[in-house]
Design a protein around this motif. Structure first.
Motif, PDB file in Angstrom:
ATOM      1  N   GLY A 118      -2.992 -10.406 -14.118  1.00  0.00           N
ATOM      2  CA  GLY A 118      -1.801 -10.571 -13.277  1.00  0.00           C
ATOM      3  C   GLY A 118      -2.168 -10.915 -11.848  1.00  0.00           C
ATOM      4  N   GLN A 119      -1.111 -10.971 -11.023  1.00  0.00           N
ATOM      5  CA  GLN A 119      -1.334 -11.417  -9.644  1.00  0.00           C
ATOM      6  C   GLN A 119      -2.183 -10.473  -8.831  1.00  0.00           C
ATOM      7  OE1 GLN A 119       1.586 -12.442  -6.940  1.00  0.00           O
ATOM      8  NE2 GLN A 119       2.820 -10.792  -7.788  1.00  0.00           N
ATOM      9  N   ILE A 120      -1.917  -9.164  -8.902  1.00  0.00           N
ATOM     10  CA  ILE A 120      -2.739  -8.247  -8.099  1.00  0.00           C
ATOM     11  C   ILE A 120      -4.163  -8.274  -8.636  1.00  0.00           C
ATOM     12  CG2 ILE A 120      -3.118  -5.841  -7.417  1.00  0.00           C
ATOM     13  CD1 ILE A 120      -0.106  -5.418  -7.491  1.00  0.00           C
ATOM     14  N   GLY A 121      -4.273  -8.281  -9.961  1.00  0.00           N
ATOM     15  CA  GLY A 121      -5.600  -8.315 -10.579  1.00  0.00           C
ATOM     16  C   GLY A 121      -6.425  -9.487 -10.072  1.00  0.00           C
ATOM     17  N   LEU A 140      -8.638  -5.108 -18.370  1.00  0.00           N
ATOM     18  CA  LEU A 140      -7.749  -4.964 -19.535  1.00  0.00           C
ATOM     19  C   LEU A 140      -6.464  -5.737 -19.304  1.00  0.00           C
ATOM     20  CD1 LEU A 140      -6.987  -3.399 -22.233  1.00  0.00           C
ATOM     21  CD2 LEU A 140      -5.868  -1.724 -20.743  1.00  0.00           C
ATOM     22  N   ASP A 141      -6.002  -6.421 -20.332  1.00  0.00           N
ATOM     23  CA  ASP A 141      -4.631  -6.953 -20.312  1.00  0.00           C
ATOM     24  C   ASP A 141      -4.126  -6.961 -21.750  1.00  0.00           C
ATOM     25  OD1 ASP A 141      -2.170  -8.505 -19.545  1.00  0.00           O
ATOM     26  OD2 ASP A 141      -3.236  -8.571 -17.637  1.00  0.00           O
ATOM     27  N   ILE A 142      -2.896  -7.437 -21.938  1.00  0.00           N
ATOM     28  CA  ILE A 142      -2.309  -7.409 -23.286  1.00  0.00           C
ATOM     29  C   ILE A 142      -2.582  -8.747 -23.985  1.00  0.00           C
ATOM     30  CG2 ILE A 142      -0.568  -5.634 -22.933  1.00  0.00           C
ATOM     31  CD1 ILE A 142       1.405  -7.784 -22.075  1.00  0.00           C
ATOM     32  N   MET A 199      -5.093   1.235 -12.072  1.00  0.00           N
ATOM     33  CA  MET A 199      -4.094   0.963 -13.100  1.00  0.00           C
ATOM     34  C   MET A 199      -2.987   0.065 -12.517  1.00  0.00           C
ATOM     35  SD  MET A 199      -5.665   2.861 -15.310  1.00  0.00           S
ATOM     36  CE  MET A 199      -4.602   2.981 -16.728  1.00  0.00           C
ATOM     37  N   VAL A 200      -3.126  -1.215 -12.763  1.00  0.00           N
ATOM     38  CA  VAL A 200      -2.189  -2.201 -12.203  1.00  0.00           C
ATOM     39  C   VAL A 200      -1.280  -2.756 -13.300  1.00  0.00           C
ATOM     40  CG1 VAL A 200      -2.046  -4.310 -10.822  1.00  0.00           C
ATOM     41  CG2 VAL A 200      -4.031  -2.835 -10.554  1.00  0.00           C
ATOM     42  N   GLY A 201      -1.669  -2.555 -14.546  1.00  0.00           N
ATOM     43  CA  GLY A 201      -0.960  -3.156 -15.676  1.00  0.00           C
ATOM     44  C   GLY A 201       0.456  -2.615 -15.803  1.00  0.00           C
ATOM     45  N   GLY A 202       1.374  -3.518 -16.029  1.00  0.00           N
ATOM     46  CA  GLY A 202       2.768  -3.109 -16.211  1.00  0.00           C
ATOM     47  C   GLY A 202       3.666  -4.277 -15.887  1.00  0.00           C
ATOM     48  N   PHE A 203       4.942  -3.961 -15.740  1.00  0.00           N
ATOM     49  CA  PHE A 203       5.914  -5.017 -15.482  1.00  0.00           C
ATOM     50  C   PHE A 203       6.421  -4.882 -14.052  1.00  0.00           C
ATOM     51  CE2 PHE A 203       5.569  -4.563 -19.956  1.00  0.00           C
ATOM     52  CZ  PHE A 203       5.551  -5.873 -20.399  1.00  0.00           C
ATOM     53  N   SER A 230       0.445   6.162 -23.036  1.00  0.00           N
ATOM     54  CA  SER A 230      -0.587   5.832 -24.030  1.00  0.00           C
ATOM     55  C   SER A 230      -1.947   5.587 -23.367  1.00  0.00           C
ATOM     56  CB  SER A 230      -0.150   4.656 -24.902  1.00  0.00           C
ATOM     57  OG  SER A 230      -0.067   3.506 -24.128  1.00  0.00           O
ATOM     58  N   GLN A 231      -1.943   5.035 -22.160  1.00  0.00           N
ATOM     59  CA  GLN A 231      -3.247   4.793 -21.521  1.00  0.00           C
ATOM     60  C   GLN A 231      -3.886   6.095 -21.029  1.00  0.00           C
ATOM     61  OE1 GLN A 231      -2.753   1.325 -18.959  1.00  0.00           O
ATOM     62  NE2 GLN A 231      -2.575   0.017 -20.745  1.00  0.00           N
ATOM     63  N   ALA A 232      -3.060   7.117 -20.784  1.00  0.00           N
ATOM     64  CA  ALA A 232      -3.586   8.432 -20.394  1.00  0.00           C
ATOM     65  C   ALA A 232      -4.555   8.934 -21.462  1.00  0.00           C
ATOM     66  CB  ALA A 232      -2.433   9.422 -20.234  1.00  0.00           C
ATOM     67  N   VAL A 288      -3.191   4.779  -9.574  1.00  0.00           N
ATOM     68  CA  VAL A 288      -2.105   4.037 -10.218  1.00  0.00           C
ATOM     69  C   VAL A 288      -1.405   3.178  -9.166  1.00  0.00           C
ATOM     70  CG1 VAL A 288       0.060   4.186 -11.494  1.00  0.00           C
ATOM     71  CG2 VAL A 288      -1.789   5.801 -11.988  1.00  0.00           C
ATOM     72  N   VAL A 289      -1.324   1.887  -9.472  1.00  0.00           N
ATOM     73  CA  VAL A 289      -0.678   0.924  -8.568  1.00  0.00           C
ATOM     74  C   VAL A 289       0.676   0.506  -9.143  1.00  0.00           C
ATOM     75  CG1 VAL A 289      -0.900  -1.381  -7.536  1.00  0.00           C
ATOM     76  CG2 VAL A 289      -2.916   0.096  -7.721  1.00  0.00           C
ATOM     77  N   ALA A 290       0.740   0.367 -10.463  1.00  0.00           N
ATOM     78  CA  ALA A 290       1.949  -0.169 -11.103  1.00  0.00           C
ATOM     79  C   ALA A 290       3.152   0.745 -10.869  1.00  0.00           C
ATOM     80  CB  ALA A 290       1.711  -0.332 -12.601  1.00  0.00           C
ATOM     81  N   ASN A 291       4.280   0.138 -10.644  1.00  0.00           N
ATOM     82  CA  ASN A 291       5.507   0.896 -10.341  1.00  0.00           C
ATOM     83  C   ASN A 291       6.248   1.363 -11.574  1.00  0.00           C
ATOM     84  OD1 ASN A 291       5.636   0.967  -7.502  1.00  0.00           O
ATOM     85  ND2 ASN A 291       5.917  -1.267  -7.527  1.00  0.00           N
ATOM     86  N   PRO A 292       6.992   2.471 -11.467  1.00  0.00           N
ATOM     87  CA  PRO A 292       7.086   3.367 -10.307  1.00  0.00           C
ATOM     88  C   PRO A 292       5.788   4.172 -10.157  1.00  0.00           C
ATOM     89  CG  PRO A 292       8.336   4.242 -12.152  1.00  0.00           C
ATOM     90  CD  PRO A 292       7.794   2.931 -12.617  1.00  0.00           C
ATOM     91  N   ASN A 319       7.652   9.200  -1.945  1.00  0.00           N
ATOM     92  CA  ASN A 319       7.636   8.226  -3.034  1.00  0.00           C
ATOM     93  C   ASN A 319       7.296   6.832  -2.516  1.00  0.00           C
ATOM     94  OD1 ASN A 319       8.011   7.208  -5.601  1.00  0.00           O
ATOM     95  ND2 ASN A 319      10.219   7.597  -5.697  1.00  0.00           N
ATOM     96  N   HIS A 320       6.596   6.039  -3.311  1.00  0.00           N
ATOM     97  CA  HIS A 320       6.414   4.610  -3.003  1.00  0.00           C
ATOM     98  C   HIS A 320       7.700   3.895  -3.435  1.00  0.00           C
ATOM     99  CE1 HIS A 320       4.813   0.610  -2.613  1.00  0.00           C
ATOM    100  NE2 HIS A 320       5.052   0.364  -3.886  1.00  0.00           N
ATOM    101  N   SER A 321       8.755   4.120  -2.634  1.00  0.00           N
ATOM    102  CA  SER A 321      10.062   3.547  -2.955  1.00  0.00           C
ATOM    103  C   SER A 321      10.810   3.450  -1.637  1.00  0.00           C
ATOM    104  CB  SER A 321      10.836   4.472  -3.912  1.00  0.00           C
ATOM    105  OG  SER A 321      11.395   5.544  -3.164  1.00  0.00           O
TER     106      SER A 321
END
Ligand SMILES: NC(=O)c1ccc[n+]([C@@H]2O[C@H](COP(=O)([O-])OP(=O)(O)OC[C@H]3O[C@@H](n4cnc5c(N)ncnc54)[C@H](O)[C@@H]3O)[C@@H](O)[C@H]2O)c1
Ligand SMILES: O=C(O)C[C@H](O)C(=O)O
Length: 332
Positions: free
Chosen positions: A15-18, A42-44, A87-91, A112-114, A129-133, A187-189
């Motif tokens: 992805g972009q951050i990766g 890692l990616d899907i 951990m950047v993977g996600g949507f 599952s990654q835990a 962990v970078v991926a939101n939330p 929170n990162h929000s």
């Protein structure tokens, strides 16, 4: 004698951050110019070809510190033996969405990654962990990896911290490296509280409080806060993509300071498992001011919290408690 390589996992590496992050790691920006690394990416499966392209570019860049690359869609292979996991993977969030909206897709990934990290990472693996939330994904990772010490699981609020430094440096027309000790609480929000009450600027006549130099409490208590809170959304609006180079750079800052230590007299913001310091809710991942030494973070204690700040610390804490409930309801 040359150091042994450190194995660094980046999930979502296609992805972009990766794409911004892996060359920084391979150049020594994260762990130092004398620290060899082996990158695990890692990616899907739908991103496998793109991931292989990133691997090809890493080879082509001939980074002297890069001692190996594992590019895989197999989570066990990716996690095996890693010392650091980013951990950047996600949507990612799209325009018009709150970070909470991406909750259900992402928390199940972190559950599952835990398990994979718990079973296959090196002992004492440090997780960011970078991926939101981000806070709640980190909490889910912690809850479903009970044998990983809670202190090893953190989330990224360093980007918000750096954004706050950047805003102050622009306002005062000073070097960003001369501004320090802002705090991101919570929170990162958009409920995060960027706090400048203890922040200082290095001037020719010594360190001065930011409030004294800015001389504009209305701006500091208003536009400054909302600009930092909404910066992620502003980047999405401008780029039609969420922040990437600044997020990658902040991830390097976070891990570097955690592993190598914060400079004397300086703290940084990290999302860590809350012990209830500053009356923040315990049992959520909450961003606090921390110092780091010998690979361990410690929450800075004893800072005065005024009434204005108290309300903001409580508001972002309440959102994290609510997100925790929502995350569990998504998983059940
Ligand atoms: N905490 C922060 O400060 C901060 C800053 C910026 C972005 N973010 C978040 O970081 C995340 C990544 O952002 P991006 O712009 O790189 O997104 P992106 O969509 O460009 O990349 C995400 C990658 O993750 C992959 N992925 C999806 N599910 C996966 C899984 N189960 N395992 C491994 N990989 C998986 C995707 O295939 C994709 O390649 C998003 O959640 C975004 O909101 C956080
Ligand atoms: O705001 C987002 O969704 C992306 C990221 O968290 C950011 O702060 O830039």
């Amino acid at each position: 004698m040359a150091k042994e390589p450190v194995r660094v996992l980046v999930t979502g590496a296609a992805g972009q951050i990766g794409y911004a992050l892996v060359p920084m790691i391979a150049r020594g920006v994260m762990l130092g110019a004398d620290q060899p690394v082996i990158l695990h990416m890692l990616d899907i499966p739908p991103a496998a070809e793109a991931l292989n392209g990133v691997k090809m570019e890493l080879v082509d860049a001939a980074f002297p510190l890069l001692k190996g690359v594992v590019a895989t869609t197999d989570v066990v292979e990716a996690c095996t033996g890693v010392n650091i996991a980013v951990m950047v993977g996600g949507f990612p969030r799209k325009e018009g969405m709150e970070r909470k909206d991406v909750m259900s897709k992402n928390v199940s990934i972190y559950k599952s990654q835990a398990t994979a990290l718990e079973q296959h990472a090196a002992p004492n693996c440090k997780v960011l962990v970078v991926a939101n939330p981000a806070n709640t994904n980190a909490l889910i990772l912690k809850e479903f990896a009970p044998s990983i010490p809670a202190k090893n699981i953190t989330c990224l609020t360093r980007l918000d911290h750096n954004r706050a430094l950047g805003q102050i440096s622009e306002k005062l027309n000073v070097q960003v490296s001369d501004v320090k000790n802002v705090i991101i609480w919570g929170n990162h929000s958009s409920t995060q509280y960027p706090d400048v009450n203890h922040a200082t600027v290095k001037t020719p006549s010594g360190e001065k409080p930011v409030r004294e130099l800015v001389k504009d409490d209305a701006w500091l208590n208003g536009e400054f806060i909302t600009t930092v809170q909404q910066r992620g959304a502003a980047i999405i609006k401008a780029r039609k993509l969420s922040s990437a180079l600044s997020a990658a750079s902040a991830a390097c800052d976070h891990i570097r300071d955690w592993v190598l230590g914060t400079p004397e007299g300086t703290w940084v913001s990290m999302g860590v498992y809350s012990d209830g310091s500053y009356n923040a809710p315990a049992g959520v991942i909450y961003s606090f001011p921390v110092t780091c030494r010998n690979g361990e973070w410690t929450i800075v204690q004893g800072l005065a919290i005024d009434e204005f700040s108290r309300k903001k610390l409580d508001l972002t804490g309440a959102e994290l408690t609510e997100e925790k409930e929502l995350a569990y309801s998504c998983l059940s």
